[in-house]
Write an enzyme that holds these catalytic residues in place. Structure first.
Site, short mmCIF file in Angstrom:
data_model
loop_
_atom_site.label_atom_id
_atom_site.label_comp_id
_atom_site.label_asym_id
_atom_site.label_seq_id
_atom_site.Cartn_x
_atom_site.Cartn_y
_atom_site.Cartn_z
CG HIS A 139 -1.86 -1.08 1.37
ND1 HIS A 139 -1.46 -2.36 1.73
CD2 HIS A 139 -3.20 -1.13 1.21
CE1 HIS A 139 -2.53 -3.14 1.76
NE2 HIS A 139 -3.59 -2.43 1.46
CE LYS A 152 -5.61 -4.64 -0.31
NZ LYS A 152 -6.03 -4.73 1.12
NE ARG A 187 -11.62 2.24 -1.97
CZ ARG A 187 -11.06 1.47 -1.06
NH1 ARG A 187 -11.41 0.20 -1.00
NH2 ARG A 187 -10.16 1.93 -0.23
CD GLN A 227 -13.15 -0.29 3.39
OE1 GLN A 227 -13.34 0.07 4.56
NE2 GLN A 227 -12.39 -1.33 3.09
#
Length: 230
Positions: A119, A145, A184, A208
């Site tokens: 990240h 990821k 997303r 999110q």
């Protein structure tokens, strides 16, 4: 069919039970063990064990905005402990694998489904740096990821471009922040992402959406395309 993974960041065992009951709209679960006290991890595993086949287990460090209170060396044994339960994926940061070769060996020998993550909560690096990071990460696993902070709408598109560049990787790639929300949503539609992440209530990552919002968006998209096909 799109898939949604709800992030569960419980700070107590009772809250963990409550959140799992409320997550009925989710297809998968990300269990953030770093939000719990280290002494409760064993009991927490027993609670989530019935859901392990569709769960991502992780203990994120404070260097990537996790809540684990100890240092990197103290995080290794709990990660091994989580992997012994054989969840769908065990999410480990690439920095942790780089600094602890014995951990990778343990996970590999344990036949763990390793999800290697990275990240960047500040910005989205140039494409060359993203690809360099991807090449390094895939030396550990073919399940990756990579998530960065979007400073422009283009950043989200560049994260989605990685699906075309790495078609043989099981990849989860999108951008955070308001400018990254569309990535997303689209990562499960334009790429081969096994799922996208959502929150139950309060988001635990910038941009999110809630699982309810994500479900409604995906259902609208599916109805739209179904109508056009008919």
């Amino acid at each position: 069919m799109t898939k949604i993974c709800v992030s569960i960041a419980a700070t107590s065992l009772q809250q963990l039970k409550d959140l799992l009951e409320k997550a009925y709209l989710a297809d998968f679960f990300e269990i953030r063990f770093d939000f719990l006290d280290k002494s409760e991890i064993a009991k927490a595993i027993k609670i989530v064990y019935p859901f392990k086949s569709k769960s991502v287990f992780t203990i994120r460090s404070n260097t990537e905005q996790g809540k684990f209170s100890g240092n990197e060396k103290e995080r290794v044994d709990p990660i091994k402990f989580l992997s012994d339960s054989h969840p769908l994926f065990i999410d480990v940061q690439i920095s942790t694998l780089d600094s602890n070769p014995s951990l990778y060996e343990y996970l590999h020998n344990n036949s763990s489904s390793l999800l290697v993550s990275w990240h960047n909560f500040e910005y989205t690096p140039p494409d060359s740096e993203l690809e360099e990071k991807m090449e390094k990460m895939k030396s550990y696993s073919n399940i990756l990821k990579i998530v960065t902070m979007a400073k422009s709408a283009r950043d989200g598109l560049r994260l989605l471009d990685l699906y075309n560049k790495y078609p043989d990787i099981k990849l989860i790639s999108f951008a955070m922040g308001d400018l990254g929300i569309i990535s997303r949503i689209l990562c499960t539609l334009v790429g081969n992402s096994p799922f996208s992440y959502a929150s139950l209530q309060k988001p635990i990552a910038p941009g999110q959406l809630s699982v309810k919002e994500m479900r409604e968006i995906y259902e609208r998209i599916e109805r739209h395309f179904s109508c056009h096909v008919l």
